[in-house]
Enzyme design. Sequence first.
Site, mmCIF file in Angstrom:
data_model
loop_
_atom_site.group_PDB
_atom_site.id
_atom_site.type_symbol
_atom_site.label_atom_id
_atom_site.label_comp_id
_atom_site.label_asym_id
_atom_site.label_seq_id
_atom_site.Cartn_x
_atom_site.Cartn_y
_atom_site.Cartn_z
ATOM 1 N N HIS A 237 2.271 2.177 -10.260
ATOM 2 C CA HIS A 237 2.693 3.025 -9.054
ATOM 3 C C HIS A 237 1.989 2.368 -7.842
ATOM 4 O O HIS A 237 2.416 1.838 -6.624
ATOM 5 C CB HIS A 237 2.813 4.156 -9.154
ATOM 6 C CG HIS A 237 2.858 5.060 -8.116
ATOM 7 N ND1 HIS A 237 4.026 5.840 -7.725
ATOM 8 C CD2 HIS A 237 2.008 5.334 -7.054
ATOM 9 C CE1 HIS A 237 4.116 6.462 -6.664
ATOM 10 N NE2 HIS A 237 2.868 6.124 -6.263
ATOM 11 N N GLU A 238 0.443 2.249 -8.145
ATOM 12 C CA GLU A 238 -0.282 1.977 -6.965
ATOM 13 C C GLU A 238 -0.240 0.558 -6.540
ATOM 14 O O GLU A 238 -0.132 0.237 -5.403
ATOM 15 C CB GLU A 238 -1.702 2.247 -7.178
ATOM 16 C CG GLU A 238 -2.115 3.874 -7.396
ATOM 17 C CD GLU A 238 -1.488 4.561 -6.556
ATOM 18 O OE1 GLU A 238 -1.489 4.255 -5.182
ATOM 19 O OE2 GLU A 238 -1.219 5.757 -6.409
ATOM 20 N N HIS A 241 2.413 -0.073 -4.053
ATOM 21 C CA HIS A 241 2.112 0.318 -2.703
ATOM 22 C C HIS A 241 1.376 -0.926 -2.327
ATOM 23 O O HIS A 241 1.537 -1.494 -1.124
ATOM 24 C CB HIS A 241 0.952 1.239 -2.616
ATOM 25 C CG HIS A 241 1.525 2.867 -2.837
ATOM 26 N ND1 HIS A 241 2.656 3.149 -2.096
ATOM 27 C CD2 HIS A 241 1.052 3.806 -3.649
ATOM 28 C CE1 HIS A 241 3.039 4.444 -2.326
ATOM 29 N NE2 HIS A 241 2.228 4.952 -3.446
ATOM 30 N N GLU A 289 6.918 6.041 -1.619
ATOM 31 C CA GLU A 289 6.534 6.656 -2.911
ATOM 32 C C GLU A 289 7.746 6.268 -3.674
ATOM 33 O O GLU A 289 7.300 6.090 -4.829
ATOM 34 C CB GLU A 289 6.436 8.348 -2.886
ATOM 35 C CG GLU A 289 4.977 8.579 -2.173
ATOM 36 C CD GLU A 289 3.859 8.269 -2.585
ATOM 37 O OE1 GLU A 289 3.837 7.767 -4.003
ATOM 38 O OE2 GLU A 289 2.763 8.020 -1.899
#
Length: 362
Positions: A237-238, A241, A289
Amino acid sequence: MLPGVTPPPTVSAEYLAADGTPAQPVRVLALNGQLLIQGAGADRSVALRGLRWPDQAARRGHLRELVLPDGARLRATGAADSAAWDAWQRQVGPGSGWRALRWAGLGALLAGLAAALLLWLAYAQGLPLAARGVLALVPTELEARIGRATLEGMDGEQLAPSTLPPERRRQLEARVAAALQRSGTPLAYDLQWRRSRDGRHPGPNAFALPGGTVVVTDELVQLLEGADDALLGVIGHELGHVRERHGMRLVTQTGLVTLAIGALIGDYGSVLAGAPVLLAQGAYSRDFEREADDAAIALLRANGLSPLALLTLFERLAARAGQTERAGEPDAWGIAFASHPPDAERVARIRAAAASAAHPPP
């Protein structure tokens, strides 16, 4: 970014003890209803409630002074420090909002509302597109410097070196590298390990910074002990980003808004002085997100893992939150900020992704 990593509002000032000790430089934080004063000459806390903040009439030039209940004082001097103090006070003190607007007059209120409406329209329609255009011109070294500066600031206030065994860190780093290689989407990143300095905040968390740095806390590794697939999904997930440069896009968008406010109200100095505080407290948008969640799902799928592994995170965070409430401890760094899609929505999207993988369309 996982919820709960927003740094508390801080400002630099001088501390003058009531006994006449010479002024000492300190860092002042507002957290959980307390004013935390940290420095070589002072390490104390004072309740925010009841403090008599310097108002517009009491300010003399660039001097800002807050008298504490025991007679000690916090002081800011100089144009830059006083502007930073004003921006900080607007966030943590009572000298803002409707009280300040009342003194400014009805005309200023109407002008502010009109400016807010214009900014909202610009934000909703043109800001993301403009930010992408500006982002293409940002040198990678500048982006990396912003990320390093942010991490250095957090290391000084919230984070401490990791105490995870080196072998455990190497095992996790190798798994992330192998997972990225199998996904066929190489990415430049720097995985950093930290723990909460006070043992509580930011707690179990992971977050990405401009320039490719991904920070994972010991508390998150401990929370997901025995669930390395879930931990890989969180780090994925990071990394989403990082791939989409969400951190720098946030900085760029906030910077554009800051300049627009300065143009509308004719006060560049105070707005720009408060920009670092605003950026430090920025949160990713819901769209960012969702994109990061999709990246995590794609990484798990590419490695033959079910996206349902991510649900372990929500289950254990919920169980931890319940334990905190039963212990009577306030959870100021909760797991549900408005900028994040609601947990129920995220869980539903993860389940839908897992179902589509199990039953692909004919």
